[in-house]
Design a protein around this motif. Structure first.
Motif, PDB file in Angstrom:
ATOM      1  N   CYS A 193      42.556  42.487  39.249  1.00 20.96           N
ATOM      2  CA  CYS A 193      42.262  41.291  39.646  1.00 20.96           C
ATOM      3  C   CYS A 193      40.679  41.171  39.876  1.00 20.96           C
ATOM      4  CB  CYS A 193      43.061  41.449  40.963  1.00 20.96           C
ATOM      5  SG  CYS A 193      42.196  42.901  42.205  1.00 20.96           S
ATOM      6  N   CYS A 203      38.925  37.582  38.428  1.00 22.94           N
ATOM      7  CA  CYS A 203      38.535  36.776  39.080  1.00 22.94           C
ATOM      8  C   CYS A 203      37.192  35.628  38.872  1.00 22.94           C
ATOM      9  CB  CYS A 203      38.410  36.748  40.264  1.00 22.94           C
ATOM     10  SG  CYS A 203      38.355  35.962  41.821  1.00 22.94           S
ATOM     11  N   CYS A 234      37.275  32.276  48.345  1.00 22.91           N
ATOM     12  CA  CYS A 234      38.306  32.340  47.471  1.00 22.91           C
ATOM     13  C   CYS A 234      38.792  30.513  47.034  1.00 22.91           C
ATOM     14  CB  CYS A 234      39.694  32.755  47.652  1.00 22.91           C
ATOM     15  SG  CYS A 234      40.875  33.105  47.002  1.00 22.91           S
ATOM     16  N   SER A 259      41.123  29.853  45.424  1.00 24.29           N
ATOM     17  CA  SER A 259      42.740  29.611  43.888  1.00 24.29           C
ATOM     18  C   SER A 259      42.689  29.269  43.307  1.00 24.29           C
ATOM     19  CB  SER A 259      43.414  28.280  45.203  1.00 24.29           C
ATOM     20  OG  SER A 259      42.919  28.627  47.003  1.00 24.29           O
ATOM     21  N   ARG A 284      44.038  32.241  41.406  1.00 22.26           N
ATOM     22  CA  ARG A 284      45.020  31.856  40.827  1.00 22.26           C
ATOM     23  C   ARG A 284      45.038  33.551  39.494  1.00 22.26           C
ATOM     24  NH1 ARG A 284      50.530  31.053  43.512  1.00 22.26           N
ATOM     25  NH2 ARG A 284      49.717  30.436  45.111  1.00 22.26           N
ATOM     26  N   CYS A 306      43.777  36.060  39.568  1.00 27.29           N
ATOM     27  CA  CYS A 306      43.775  37.253  39.971  1.00 27.29           C
ATOM     28  C   CYS A 306      45.158  37.796  39.703  1.00 27.29           C
ATOM     29  CB  CYS A 306      43.128  37.573  40.663  1.00 27.29           C
ATOM     30  SG  CYS A 306      43.820  36.801  42.203  1.00 27.29           S
ATOM     31  N   THR A 307      46.249  37.148  39.315  1.00 32.22           N
ATOM     32  CA  THR A 307      47.266  37.790  38.883  1.00 32.22           C
ATOM     33  C   THR A 307      47.623  37.803  38.039  1.00 32.22           C
ATOM     34  OG1 THR A 307      48.206  35.947  41.009  1.00 32.22           O
ATOM     35  CG2 THR A 307      49.544  36.290  39.348  1.00 32.22           C
ATOM     36  N   ASP A 349      51.424  39.912  42.806  1.00 32.72           N
ATOM     37  CA  ASP A 349      51.668  38.046  42.598  1.00 32.72           C
ATOM     38  C   ASP A 349      50.092  38.499  43.287  1.00 32.72           C
ATOM     39  OD1 ASP A 349      50.796  35.680  42.665  1.00 32.72           O
ATOM     40  OD2 ASP A 349      53.666  35.753  42.732  1.00 32.72           O
ATOM     41  N   GLY A 371      47.625  35.691  43.296  1.00 32.33           N
ATOM     42  CA  GLY A 371      47.127  34.572  43.604  1.00 32.33           C
ATOM     43  C   GLY A 371      48.294  33.933  44.673  1.00 32.33           C
ATOM     44  N   GLU A 372      49.812  34.507  45.048  1.00 34.52           N
ATOM     45  CA  GLU A 372      50.318  34.482  45.907  1.00 34.52           C
ATOM     46  C   GLU A 372      49.909  34.974  47.375  1.00 34.52           C
ATOM     47  OE1 GLU A 372      53.335  32.240  47.938  1.00 34.52           O
ATOM     48  OE2 GLU A 372      51.835  31.623  46.584  1.00 34.52           O
ATOM     49  N   TRP A 429      46.896  32.843  48.605  1.00 31.54           N
ATOM     50  CA  TRP A 429      47.383  32.116  49.522  1.00 31.54           C
ATOM     51  C   TRP A 429      47.565  32.418  50.670  1.00 31.54           C
ATOM     52  CZ3 TRP A 429      51.319  29.839  51.719  1.00 31.54           C
ATOM     53  CH2 TRP A 429      51.486  28.509  51.650  1.00 31.54           C
TER      54      TRP A 429
END
Length: 321
Positions: free
Chosen positions: A241, A245, A291, A293, A295, A297-298, A306, A308-309, A312
């Motif tokens: 991840c 990023c 961060c 956002s 995502r 990294c997901t 998950d 990214g989730e 958040w």
């Protein structure tokens, strides 16, 4: 089903690196005192950056073409090269089954684990001579697609025209200093995780029953309480991840998604008594505030998180507390 006698091969293009021997004066020379600044995660950021200074050395791309099958993993191929072709090739692995996370590298530009990436999924057919050229209508040719057999019975005959499964490009995990060949220094990530105290901090008070005995069900949780962090506890700190990023770069500008996942795992644990302190620790410019956002990294999390989730969710929880 017919048995094919064709021998298939794969070509690995490995980005190699051999560090230059460190001189005595390089080991003793200190950085500029004007460049030192404090780090919110402990220690001196200037000294930490100096200790992670990217080493100098020789870089080159080396190609290896070896016999292989579509179901082989990239780790299988590297082991074959190490044992029979080039014993100097350096890479890292341990369990070989996607459980330890030690073999994370860049595969075709995407962070992933060597032991779970199969040739069938990652080998790319060499580009045609027209690749990169544009036709009369302005469309650019990007070469032939990766070799994909129509069904399982055709797996042994894949790309039988020239006997090649394709090409795979390998490099060290992005975002971390390279130590040698495919081995990256992931200590910055592990240091960030350690600084956030990745262990349960309960009250320490022993619950007792009515007759004065220790209550063995003191930390019993409901299924919904377990569900809040159970998936997060599967993180193996592989660095995939963080390598994906675009904000993380060795831990200097952003604590990184891996450390935040570990923090979130205990923040969401009903048994932990330090949730507010943990959120305070990541509520910094280098923490959740950094961060973006994106995502990215997901993608490719080997444990199915998950990321990214979760990023958040933890950002929202810190801001709403």
């Amino acid at each position: 089903m017919t048995t094919s006698t064709n021998v298939t091969t794969v070509t690995l293009k490995v980005n190699r690196f051999a560090p230059r021997p460190e001189r005595e004066r390089d080991r003793t020379r200190s950085g500029s005192p004007f460049a030192r600044r404090s780090s919110p995660f402990g220690g001196s950021a200037g000294s930490a950056a100096a200790s992670r200074r990217r080493p100098h050395g020789k870089q080159w791309v080396q190609e290896y073409t070896i016999p292989a099958r579509p179901e082989d993993t990239v780790l299988d191929c590297l082991m074959t090269i190490k044992r029979t072709v080039d014993p100097t090739l350096a890479f890292r692995y341990s369990c070989g089954h996607g459980m330890c996370g030690s073999d994370a590298v860049s595969i075709n530009g995407t962070p992933n684990l060597l032991c779970t990436a199969t040739l069938r999924d990652w080998a790319k057919r060499p580009s045609s001579p027209a690749a990169g050229m544009t036709d009369d209508e302005g469309f650019r040719h990007t070469g032939e697609p990766a070799c994909e057999p129509d069904d399982a019975d055709d797996a042994d005959d894949a790309c039988a025209g020239d006997g090649s499964l394709g090409v795979i490009e390998l490099g060290p995990l992005p975002g971390f200093p390279v130590q040698r060949d495919l081995i990256a220094d992931i200590d910055p990530m592990l240091d960030q995780i350690r600084r956030l105290r990745p262990y349960l901090e309960a009250s320490g008070t022993l619950a007792t029953t009515e007759d004065g005995k220790v209550d063995v069900f003191e930390y019993l949780q409901r299924p919904d309480q377990l569900a809040r962090y159970e998936q997060l506890s599967n993180c193996i700190a592989c660095g995939v991840c963080e390598g994906s990023c675009p904000v993380f770069a060795g831990g200097d500008a952003f604590i990184g998604p891996a450390a935040l996942i570990w923090a979130s795992r205990f923040i969401n644990d009903s048994r932990d008594t330090q949730s507010m302190a943990r959120m305070d620790a990541i509520d910094t410019a280098d923490g959740v505030a950094a961060c973006q956002s994106v995502r990215a990294c997901t993608r490719q999390c080997p444990r199915g998180i998950d990321v990214g989730e979760e990023m958040w969710q933890i950002v929202a929880k810190v801001r709403e507390r």
